[in-house]
Motif scaffolding. Structure first.
Motif, PDB file in Angstrom:
ATOM      1  N   ASP A  23     -15.222  42.843  -6.689  1.00 37.52           N
ATOM      2  CA  ASP A  23     -16.458  43.443  -7.188  1.00 37.52           C
ATOM      3  C   ASP A  23     -17.630  42.477  -7.278  1.00 37.52           C
ATOM      4  OD1 ASP A  23     -15.423  41.952  -9.286  1.00 37.52           O
ATOM      5  OD2 ASP A  23     -16.171  43.317 -10.814  1.00 37.52           O
ATOM      6  N   SER A  24     -17.393  41.197  -7.005  1.00 38.37           N
ATOM      7  CA  SER A  24     -18.469  40.213  -7.230  1.00 38.37           C
ATOM      8  C   SER A  24     -18.643  39.240  -6.068  1.00 38.37           C
ATOM      9  CB  SER A  24     -18.185  39.414  -8.504  1.00 38.37           C
ATOM     10  OG  SER A  24     -18.008  40.263  -9.620  1.00 38.37           O
ATOM     11  N   ALA A  25     -18.170  39.603  -4.877  1.00 37.63           N
ATOM     12  CA  ALA A  25     -18.244  38.678  -3.740  1.00 37.63           C
ATOM     13  C   ALA A  25     -19.689  38.296  -3.427  1.00 37.63           C
ATOM     14  CB  ALA A  25     -17.576  39.299  -2.516  1.00 37.63           C
ATOM     15  N   ARG A  26     -20.602  39.260  -3.520  1.00 36.43           N
ATOM     16  CA  ARG A  26     -22.006  38.973  -3.201  1.00 36.43           C
ATOM     17  C   ARG A  26     -22.582  37.941  -4.172  1.00 36.43           C
ATOM     18  NH1 ARG A  26     -25.948  44.003  -2.579  1.00 36.43           N
ATOM     19  NH2 ARG A  26     -24.443  44.345  -0.890  1.00 36.43           N
ATOM     20  N   GLU A  27     -22.288  38.102  -5.464  1.00 40.07           N
ATOM     21  CA  GLU A  27     -22.784  37.150  -6.460  1.00 40.07           C
ATOM     22  C   GLU A  27     -22.222  35.747  -6.214  1.00 40.07           C
ATOM     23  OE1 GLU A  27     -21.665  40.180  -6.999  1.00 40.07           O
ATOM     24  OE2 GLU A  27     -22.417  41.036  -8.884  1.00 40.07           O
ATOM     25  N   LEU A  28     -20.956  35.690  -5.819  1.00 43.83           N
ATOM     26  CA  LEU A  28     -20.347  34.389  -5.559  1.00 43.83           C
ATOM     27  C   LEU A  28     -20.992  33.713  -4.354  1.00 43.83           C
ATOM     28  CD1 LEU A  28     -16.534  35.069  -6.095  1.00 43.83           C
ATOM     29  CD2 LEU A  28     -18.160  34.055  -7.687  1.00 43.83           C
ATOM     30  N   ARG A  29     -21.214  34.464  -3.301  1.00 44.79           N
ATOM     31  CA  ARG A  29     -21.838  33.876  -2.110  1.00 44.79           C
ATOM     32  C   ARG A  29     -23.254  33.408  -2.416  1.00 44.79           C
ATOM     33  NH1 ARG A  29     -18.778  38.063   0.578  1.00 44.79           N
ATOM     34  NH2 ARG A  29     -20.539  39.512   0.456  1.00 44.79           N
ATOM     35  N   HIS A  30     -23.961  34.167  -3.256  1.00 41.49           N
ATOM     36  CA  HIS A  30     -25.316  33.750  -3.664  1.00 41.49           C
ATOM     37  C   HIS A  30     -25.265  32.429  -4.418  1.00 41.49           C
ATOM     38  CE1 HIS A  30     -29.379  33.948  -5.304  1.00 41.49           C
ATOM     39  NE2 HIS A  30     -28.870  33.767  -6.499  1.00 41.49           N
ATOM     40  N   ALA A  31     -24.330  32.326  -5.372  1.00 41.46           N
ATOM     41  CA  ALA A  31     -24.197  31.087  -6.146  1.00 41.46           C
ATOM     42  C   ALA A  31     -23.834  29.918  -5.245  1.00 41.46           C
ATOM     43  CB  ALA A  31     -23.132  31.266  -7.231  1.00 41.46           C
ATOM     44  N   GLU A  32     -22.975  30.169  -4.268  1.00 40.77           N
ATOM     45  CA  GLU A  32     -22.567  29.097  -3.359  1.00 40.77           C
ATOM     46  C   GLU A  32     -23.748  28.605  -2.535  1.00 40.77           C
ATOM     47  OE1 GLU A  32     -18.443  28.403  -1.126  1.00 40.77           O
ATOM     48  OE2 GLU A  32     -19.672  29.930  -0.143  1.00 40.77           O
ATOM     49  N   ARG A  33     -24.603  29.524  -2.097  1.00 46.74           N
ATOM     50  CA  ARG A  33     -25.782  29.108  -1.336  1.00 46.74           C
ATOM     51  C   ARG A  33     -26.702  28.218  -2.154  1.00 46.74           C
ATOM     52  NH1 ARG A  33     -25.461  34.502   0.606  1.00 46.74           N
ATOM     53  NH2 ARG A  33     -26.971  35.211  -0.948  1.00 46.74           N
ATOM     54  N   LEU A  34     -26.675  28.387  -3.475  1.00 50.48           N
ATOM     55  CA  LEU A  34     -27.522  27.580  -4.354  1.00 50.48           C
ATOM     56  C   LEU A  34     -26.873  26.239  -4.712  1.00 50.48           C
ATOM     57  CD1 LEU A  34     -28.831  30.364  -6.732  1.00 50.48           C
ATOM     58  CD2 LEU A  34     -30.098  29.198  -4.934  1.00 50.48           C
ATOM     59  N   GLY A  35     -25.657  26.017  -4.225  1.00 50.24           N
ATOM     60  CA  GLY A  35     -25.028  24.724  -4.448  1.00 50.24           C
ATOM     61  C   GLY A  35     -23.832  24.712  -5.371  1.00 50.24           C
ATOM     62  N   VAL A  36     -23.465  25.875  -5.938  1.00 49.61           N
ATOM     63  CA  VAL A  36     -22.272  25.948  -6.771  1.00 49.61           C
ATOM     64  C   VAL A  36     -21.044  25.869  -5.867  1.00 49.61           C
ATOM     65  CG1 VAL A  36     -20.964  27.325  -8.425  1.00 49.61           C
ATOM     66  CG2 VAL A  36     -23.466  27.350  -8.483  1.00 49.61           C
ATOM     67  N   GLN A  37     -20.111  24.995  -6.195  1.00 45.30           N
ATOM     68  CA  GLN A  37     -18.875  24.878  -5.422  1.00 45.30           C
ATOM     69  C   GLN A  37     -17.858  25.863  -5.999  1.00 45.30           C
ATOM     70  OE1 GLN A  37     -17.658  20.656  -4.752  1.00 45.30           O
ATOM     71  NE2 GLN A  37     -19.560  20.181  -5.841  1.00 45.30           N
ATOM     72  N   ILE A  38     -17.344  26.737  -5.152  1.00 47.91           N
ATOM     73  CA  ILE A  38     -16.453  27.800  -5.622  1.00 47.91           C
ATOM     74  C   ILE A  38     -15.168  27.805  -4.799  1.00 47.91           C
ATOM     75  CG2 ILE A  38     -16.178  30.290  -5.930  1.00 47.91           C
ATOM     76  CD1 ILE A  38     -19.244  30.446  -6.219  1.00 47.91           C
TER      77      ILE A  38
END
Length: 206
Positions: free
Chosen positions: A64-79
């Motif tokens: 349910d949150s893949a889009r939010e995770l990809r957005h955070a990763e683009r900003l530099g969050v390592q996931i």
């Protein structure tokens, strides 16, 4: 701060620790889903603010949150994604650890740990989980087909129809369908099909 402080509810937790988050240069987090530490993300992440942020999640977060995770990763969050159980934890600069506790009193309890020996042990556990986890982009690519089928599978499970009927409905072989069900249960952290349905409702999939 005492070596270990126990607080109740996220409001009290972040009232006591907001200054620690603001000053931290490195934040490591292990959680089952994006809602575990809701108050630590008061809105969509817009910037890491120069901090090093690492997050380990269970696979269910991709439902349910893949889009939010990809957005955070683009900003530099390592996931990274792990299929093993995680101890829900936040670590600030390897100096402070916050552990999610039980909800026996109706609200979540949290232990804020600053004793160096205890924090080091918690850091070691997190690092082991981090090393054993899979990068988001890699896991997400493998997970894509299951994510598309998840709502249908959950509907079929809720309807109580037999596996053979459900497999035909989805155009899958019986073994493939059962493997998908097992993968979905694992992603949701469920030990039964009934629990999978309940967990899916909790995270808003059903």
């Amino acid at each position: 701060m005492d070596d270990v402080v126990v607080v109740r509810g996220e409001q009290e937790l972040f009232a006591r620790t907001a200054h620690l988050f603001a000053r931290a240069e490195e934040i490591s987090c292990a959680a089952n889903d994006l809602h575990t530490w809701a108050a630590s993300r008061p809105g969509e992440i817009q910037s890491t603010g120069g901090k090093r942020i690492r997050k380990v999640y269970r696979p269910g977060v991709l439902l349910d949150s893949a889009r939010e995770l990809r957005h955070a990763e683009r900003l530099g969050v390592q996931i990274r994604i792990t299929t093993t159980e995680v101890n829900e934890t936040i670590i600030l600069d390897s100096r402070i650890a916050i552990l999610a506790g039980d909800k026996s009193a109706g609200s979540q309890s949290y232990s804020v740990v600053s004793k160096p020996e205890l924090v080091q042990g918690i850091v070691s556990l997190f690092e082991a989980a981090w090393r054993g986890a899979t990068e988001l982009s890699v896991y997400d690519a493998d997970f894509a087909e299951l994510r598309l089928q998840a709502p249908q599978i959950l509907d079929l499970l809720s309807s109580g129809c037999k596996d053979e009927t459900a497999a035909r409905t989805l155009g899958l072989g019986l073994r493939t369908y059962r493997r998908r069900v097992a993968e979905l249960m694992d992603a949701l952290g469920a030990t039964s099909r009934f629990q999978a349905g309940a967990r899916a409702r909790e995270v808003g999939i059903l």
